[in-house]
Design a protein around this motif. Structure first.
Motif: not given
Length: 326
Positions: A66-67, A74-75, A287-292
């Motif tokens: 489901a990308a 976002s991830s 999502f930005t912080e989670l990816g970082r």
């Protein structure tokens, strides 16, 4: 590299040290080399460097089928940006099928590219189970994994977000609040449903049967058509914003005005949520912080540093015009 060295007036060993960010190079020398690289449009060859250093500086991403959904997209974008900032490349493998064979094939694809670590953006029970039993020789972290895998999980506190959404509706005086879940094999769906139910129970309110969707607006529409047969229902919490859009459609067909007759809350805060009419109250995930943080965690493990512990970010309720007092 020798052409760059000749133009910069240095040895090719000095060019190599600049490329590898060696601390012994003077700033003026470093800048001469960088200027020469730019003038000659020189880019280091990662394959050649990997042969010399035995390191690919590549991270793998295992993503869900489901990308195309806002959350996984976002991830992946956040991970890609953080990896690039850290000097790493990214290889992405999307699961073609959600079964043991499909998961094994995707992992083989990543390992064939000599990835040094894997970030899992496929928050389904089967994926995590297969990973834990795969005997991987590279480290991995999971985004939005289940609670039993806490040692490798970086997540947004989905339950806290769902409780905030439900508490908002309770605070507005609503007493018959329905919930449309995402697919219940997803950890996010399970956690959001749990948060919703626990908040209603804490308020002493009944918990209506859950309606399961598949993240699409169409599934939100179909679920809402059913639950709006309950004439007492005055609020719906949908597990993502696309399904909330489907609720809007069903409410209009049923002659229910949003928010006058029906309050609606979503989850994710997609860019379009502020432009629904009325603008959608929803739960924002960073999502930005989670990816970082996922990249930081993985690189620390790869490079022998101290990896940060499990992370759970708290989402934020964004109140707009789709909710009002009962």
């Amino acid at each position: 590299m020798r052409d760059v060295a000749q133009l910069a007036g240095v040895s090719h060993q000095t060019v190599s040290r600049v490329i590898n960010d060696h601390p012994s190079i003077r700033d003026t020398t470093r800048q001469r080399v960088l200027d020469a690289m730019e003038a000659l449009h020189y880019r280091p060859n990662p394959a050649a460097r990997a042969l010399v250093t035995a390191r690919s500086r590549t991270l793998g991403v295992l993503s869900t089928t489901a990308a195309a959904l806002y959350g996984p997209v976002s991830s992946i974008n956040a991970v890609q940006s953080a990896a690039r900032d850290a000097g790493y490349y990214l290889a992405v493998a999307q699961l073609s099928e959600l079964n043991a064979e499909g998961i094994a094939a995707a992992l083989d694809h990543l390992l064939a590219q000599a990835v040094e670590g894997i970030i899992v953006i496929a928050p389904q029970e089967l994926v995590i189970e297969q990973l834990s039993g795969a005997g991987l020789v590279v480290p991995y972290v999971t985004l939005q994994g289940g609670p039993e895998y806490d040692a490798r999980v970086l997540t947004v506190d989905q339950e806290a977000g769902a409780r905030a959404a439900t508490a908002h509706l309770v605070g507005l005086g609503h007493r018959s609040i329905h919930h449309i879940t995402g697919p219940l094999e997803w950890f996010e769906s399970q956690a959001r449903a749990a948060g919703y139910s626990r908040e209603l129970e804490a308020a002493g309110l009944p918990v209506p049967p859950l309606s399961e969707g598949d993240w699409s607006a169409e599934s939100g529409y179909r679920a809402a058509r059913g639950l709006l047969r309950d004439t007492d229902a005055t609020a719906v919490f949908a597990s993502n914003d696309q399904m909330a859009l489907g609720v809007y459609h069903a409410a209009r067909e049923a002659g229910r005005r949003v928010p006058d007759d029906l309050s609606v809350v979503g989850f994710d805060d997609i860019p379009e949520a502020a432009h629904f009419w009325p603008p959608l109250t929803t739960v924002l995930q960073d999502f930005t912080e989670l990816g970082r943080r996922s990249v930081e965690h993985l690189i620390a493990e790869i490079e022998g540093g101290e990896a940060p512990g499990p992370v759970s970010l708290v989402p934020e309720l964004i109140v707009r015009s789709s909710t009002s007092p009962r």
